[in-house]
Design an enzyme around this catalytic site. Structure first.
Site, PDB file in Angstrom:
ATOM      1  N   ASP A 269      -9.662  -6.783  12.426  1.00 16.91           N
ATOM      2  CA  ASP A 269      -9.413  -8.222  12.274  1.00 16.91           C
ATOM      3  C   ASP A 269      -8.173  -8.704  13.037  1.00 16.91           C
ATOM      4  OD1 ASP A 269      -7.929  -6.785  10.459  1.00 16.91           O
ATOM      5  OD2 ASP A 269      -8.646  -7.845   8.688  1.00 16.91           O
TER       6      ASP A 269
ATOM      7  N   HIS B 110      -3.908  -7.386   8.359  1.00 16.72           N
ATOM      8  CA  HIS B 110      -3.188  -7.606   7.106  1.00 16.72           C
ATOM      9  C   HIS B 110      -2.369  -6.366   6.741  1.00 16.72           C
ATOM     10  CE1 HIS B 110      -6.850 -10.167   6.885  1.00 16.72           C
ATOM     11  NE2 HIS B 110      -5.978 -11.056   6.461  1.00 16.72           N
TER      12      HIS B 110
ATOM     13  N   ASP C 235      -4.983  -2.747  10.642  1.00 12.49           N
ATOM     14  CA  ASP C 235      -5.604  -3.991  10.167  1.00 12.49           C
ATOM     15  C   ASP C 235      -4.608  -5.146  10.349  1.00 12.49           C
ATOM     16  OD1 ASP C 235      -8.022  -4.687   7.934  1.00 12.49           O
ATOM     17  OD2 ASP C 235      -6.304  -6.026   7.865  1.00 12.49           O
TER      18      ASP C 235
ATOM     19  N   HIS D 152      -6.017  -2.854   0.432  1.00 11.68           N
ATOM     20  CA  HIS D 152      -5.258  -3.741  -0.463  1.00 11.68           C
ATOM     21  C   HIS D 152      -5.314  -3.281  -1.920  1.00 11.68           C
ATOM     22  CE1 HIS D 152      -4.516  -6.466   2.788  1.00 11.68           C
ATOM     23  NE2 HIS D 152      -5.795  -6.779   2.940  1.00 11.68           N
TER      24      HIS D 152
HETATM   25 ZN    ZN Z   1      -7.593  -7.287   7.073  1.00  3.78          ZN
END
Ligand code: ZN
Length: 341
Positions: A282, A195, A193, A158
């Site tokens: 995740d 996200h 991931d 991120h």
């Molecule tokens: Zn994540």
């Protein structure tokens, strides 16, 4: 396979996490690494210490003022006198023309996209150690290993060129890719991931030499909300070198593997000579951040599918939070990879 790890991640132990107006204990805790280490031990992988590369690999990706901000942040923060125990921004100068600030509170806002990357006294040291871990894994593959794994903490995908966010400060996956680029003309990053890998996308958005592919939970309902859509395809010379595959919340193994098949075709068409896997765990059905519903067998299948892409591969640990299956899922994805190699 060789797994790069250092204890230096422990100096970063963030506490503050703001979720829908509620302050919680962050899920990005040092214990994550302990559970991942158990997963590596179960898979009989060989732990190696990172080489200290220093600022070079970080400076390929991050701006000088951002690196200076992170290095000096804690000292400047504590000098304020009445500041809190962690650095949490209270302003973000986004989407309007602005002037680079001199005050630490201004710089903190400038260099963060959200409140999910609290800086404490040991954050810079841990983040730097993580970039050495990632660069070492990339170097192992450049030196002839088929595959290497980097146990990076804090995670990185991120983080933008000059902004922290989402538990991330320095973009370890991007740093591994840039390190590989010394030898490999074209490198692909596959982000699994849950996200969207918004920082990695942002860093390489205009780059024709690095393909970024991210499979993640639907951003209309899930973090990071404002990036991760299928229409974000790169820009300028990098147009067509970014692929986002958002999946409905709760997607299970078969749906995930189908998306991975699309990612594989895109990677094959780009014809890179090395691969970085931004390995979030995740997407697990048991992850506390509850986005997708991949089982342990699903992670094994994901590992096998990645192996079949057939490229020298650097796995860089991204997210994956405290569940009983965190280590087990790491064992599964790496075993699936090795079994299909
Ligand atoms: Zn994540």
């Amino acid at each position: 396979m060789k797994a790069v790890y250092t204890e230096r991640h422990r100096s970063h132990d963030p506490q503050f996490y703001l979720v829908r107006g509620v302050v919680k204990r962050t899920t990005e805790q040092p214990e994550r690494a302990d559970r991942l280490l158990k997963g590596l031990a179960a898979g009989k992988h060989t732990l190696v210490e990172p080489t200290v590369f220093g600022q070079g690999p970080r400076a390929r990706i991050h701006s000088p003022e951002y690196l200076r901000f992170l290095a000096d942040a804690w000292e400047e923060w504590t000098a304020i006198g009445d500041a809190g125990t962690e650095m949490i921004p209270n302003m973000h100068p986004v989407r309007q023309a602005a002037t680079y600030p001199t005050h630490i509170v201004g710089k903190l806002g400038w260099h963060t996209v959200d409140t999910s990357a609290p800086i404490g006294p040991g954050t810079w040291d841990a983040a730097c150690a993580a970039t050495d871990v990632a660069a070492t894994a990339a170097q192992l593959v450049m030196d002839g290993e088929d595959t290497a794994y980097a146990l990076c903490r804090p995670p990185g995908h991120h983080a933008y060129r000059d902004q922290a966010g989402g538990f991330c400060f320095l973009n370890n996956s991007a740093i591994a890719a840039a390190h590989l680029r010394q030898k490999h003309e074209r490198v692909a990053i596959l982000d699994v991931d849950v996200h969207h890998g918004n920082g990695t996308q942002g860093i390489f958005y205009e780059s024709p030499d690095v393909l970024t592919v991210s499979i993640h939970a639907d951003p209309t309902r899930y973090y990071p909300f404002v990036w991760g859509y299928a229409h974000e395809r790169g820009a300028g010379p990098g147009l067509g070198t970014n692929l986002n595959i958002p999946l409905p919340l709760g997607t299970k193994d078969d749906g995930y593997l189908q998306a991975l098949g699309i990612a594989e075709k895109t990677i094959a068409a780009f014809a890179p000579t090395a691969l970085v896997v931004a390995l979030g765990l995740d997407a697990s059905e048991h992850d506390p951040l509850a986005g997708l519903a991949v089982t342990t067998d699903g992670f094994r299948r994901i590992g096998a599918a990645i192996a079949k892409i057939g490229l020298p591969t650097v796995f860089v640990q991204e997210g994956g939070y405290l569940s009983d299956l965190l280590g087990t899922n790491l064992t599964a994805v790496l075993a699936g990879f090795e079994g299909a190699r």
